[in-house]
Design a protein around this motif. Structure first.
Motif, PDB file in Angstrom:
ATOM      1  N   ILE A   4       5.623  34.314 -36.308  1.00 28.12           N
ATOM      2  CA  ILE A   4       4.828  35.403 -35.749  1.00 28.12           C
ATOM      3  C   ILE A   4       3.779  34.824 -34.809  1.00 28.12           C
ATOM      4  CG2 ILE A   4       3.352  37.386 -36.216  1.00 28.12           C
ATOM      5  CD1 ILE A   4       6.142  37.731 -37.317  1.00 28.12           C
ATOM      6  N   ILE A   5       3.753  35.343 -33.584  1.00 29.57           N
ATOM      7  CA  ILE A   5       2.759  34.958 -32.588  1.00 29.57           C
ATOM      8  C   ILE A   5       2.006  36.221 -32.192  1.00 29.57           C
ATOM      9  CG2 ILE A   5       2.387  34.035 -30.260  1.00 29.57           C
ATOM     10  CD1 ILE A   5       5.127  32.563 -30.687  1.00 29.57           C
ATOM     11  N   HIS A  21       5.067  40.137 -22.877  1.00 29.12           N
ATOM     12  CA  HIS A  21       6.409  40.327 -22.329  1.00 29.12           C
ATOM     13  C   HIS A  21       6.893  39.096 -21.570  1.00 29.12           C
ATOM     14  CE1 HIS A  21       7.140  44.519 -23.476  1.00 29.12           C
ATOM     15  NE2 HIS A  21       5.819  44.664 -23.364  1.00 29.12           N
ATOM     16  N   MET A  22       5.986  38.381 -20.918  1.00 28.82           N
ATOM     17  CA  MET A  22       6.382  37.113 -20.301  1.00 28.82           C
ATOM     18  C   MET A  22       6.875  36.132 -21.357  1.00 28.82           C
ATOM     19  SD  MET A  22       3.472  36.386 -17.358  1.00 28.82           S
ATOM     20  CE  MET A  22       4.272  34.833 -16.864  1.00 28.82           C
ATOM     21  N   VAL A  35      11.236  39.416 -30.552  1.00 25.19           N
ATOM     22  CA  VAL A  35      10.837  40.820 -30.565  1.00 25.19           C
ATOM     23  C   VAL A  35       9.409  40.893 -30.054  1.00 25.19           C
ATOM     24  CG1 VAL A  35      10.372  42.842 -32.002  1.00 25.19           C
ATOM     25  CG2 VAL A  35      12.312  41.357 -32.541  1.00 25.19           C
ATOM     26  N   VAL A  36       9.141  41.805 -29.114  1.00 23.40           N
ATOM     27  CA  VAL A  36       7.778  42.049 -28.642  1.00 23.40           C
ATOM     28  C   VAL A  36       7.349  43.409 -29.190  1.00 23.40           C
ATOM     29  CG1 VAL A  36       6.276  42.419 -26.653  1.00 23.40           C
ATOM     30  CG2 VAL A  36       8.045  40.644 -26.568  1.00 23.40           C
ATOM     31  N   ILE A  80       6.524  38.633 -31.553  1.00 23.65           N
ATOM     32  CA  ILE A  80       5.348  38.567 -30.683  1.00 23.65           C
ATOM     33  C   ILE A  80       4.630  39.900 -30.803  1.00 23.65           C
ATOM     34  CG2 ILE A  80       4.531  38.265 -28.310  1.00 23.65           C
ATOM     35  CD1 ILE A  80       7.356  36.892 -27.843  1.00 23.65           C
ATOM     36  N   ILE A  81       3.409  39.887 -31.283  1.00 23.01           N
ATOM     37  CA  ILE A  81       2.650  41.116 -31.489  1.00 23.01           C
ATOM     38  C   ILE A  81       1.607  41.252 -30.397  1.00 23.01           C
ATOM     39  CG2 ILE A  81       1.200  42.439 -33.055  1.00 23.01           C
ATOM     40  CD1 ILE A  81       2.502  41.021 -35.375  1.00 23.01           C
ATOM     41  N   ASP A  82       1.749  42.299 -29.610  1.00 24.80           N
ATOM     42  CA  ASP A  82       0.818  42.599 -28.525  1.00 24.80           C
ATOM     43  C   ASP A  82      -0.300  43.460 -29.082  1.00 24.80           C
ATOM     44  OD1 ASP A  82      -0.471  43.335 -26.182  1.00 24.80           O
ATOM     45  OD2 ASP A  82       1.075  44.786 -25.601  1.00 24.80           O
TER      46      ASP A  82
END
Length: 230
Positions: A4-5, A21-22, A35-36, A80-82
């Motif tokens: 997890i980032i 997203h990049m 996964v974003v 990837i958690i925004d």
């Protein structure tokens, strides 16, 4: 369990969503499954058609909890958690779930004041200069500002993600059929940096790195903007 980032920070407009997203696109280019998860309620869900990563709608606590449970039950994926701005308690909970926390900031004094507070609060987080200027004069001024104002955090500042206009294409609901090669190079470089930071192995069967992307094979060196003498 998936890696997890989380890309967090109290300040809005720092490029959290663009960087998310990049990073997802870059991992996809490297042959990794990502996964974003977008948590900002002001964002629209994006189509997965044609993307090298899976965009996920995590704008409600229930949706985020479901995605987190799924990621915790699978191996070989990267989540990837925004994050969103102004949600300190929420950021703290996300940070506790994450192997890596990134805090994007731009070159303004306001951004720097905010990211310093976030770094003090989240000791495992790294600051990432975001949308960094490419003009020589502006770049020198931006780096000088960081050297002056962030010397106490020099070991937790990653190399900058430079401004690239084409990055906005990744935020379109429908992804264009062809993306500029400069965007692909930038995304791949960012993903390599973060993969090395997180201990994520990049598949060996990747195509040769383009000349302009060669620097991205190096381990990210925190403090590259702030000389040791500061």
């Amino acid at each position: 369990m998936a890696q997890i980032i989380s890309i967090l920070g109290n300040k809005g407009g720092t490029g959290k969503t663009t960087m998310s997203h990049m990073l997802g696109h870059g991992f996809g280019l490297l042959g990794l499954r990502a996964v974003v998860a977008v948590t900002d309620t002001t964002r629209d869900p994006l189509s997965k058609q044609g993307r090298r990563y899976l965009p996920a709608d995590a704008r409600t606590p229930e949706q985020l909890a479901k995605i987190a449970r799924t990621l915790q039950s699978v191996d070989g994926w990267i989540g990837i958690i925004d994050g969103g701005a102004g949600r300190q308690d929420f950021d703290d909970r996300l940070a506790a779930l994450s192997q890596v926390v990134l805090l994007p900031f731009r070159e303004s004094h306001e951004d720097i004041r905010t990211v310093k507070k976030d770094l003090a609060r989240l000791p495992q987080a790294f600051a990432v200069p975001s949308q960094w200027p490419t003009n020589a004069w502006a770049l020198e001024a931006a780096n000088r500002t960081v050297q002056t104002l962030m010397s106490e955090f020099r070991d937790r500042i990653l190399p900058p993600v430079f401004a690239i206009g084409a990055s906005k294409l990744l935020l379109q609901v429908e992804l264009p059929a062809v993306l500029p090669s400069a965007l692909n190079v930038a995304c791949r470089g960012l993903a390599r940096h973060v993969a090395l930071l997180a201990g994520i192995e990049v598949p060996d069967d990747q195509p040769p790195i383009a000349r302009q992307d060669a620097s991205s094979t190096r381990v990210p060196r925190p403090g590259s903007l702030v000389p040791a003498a500061c």
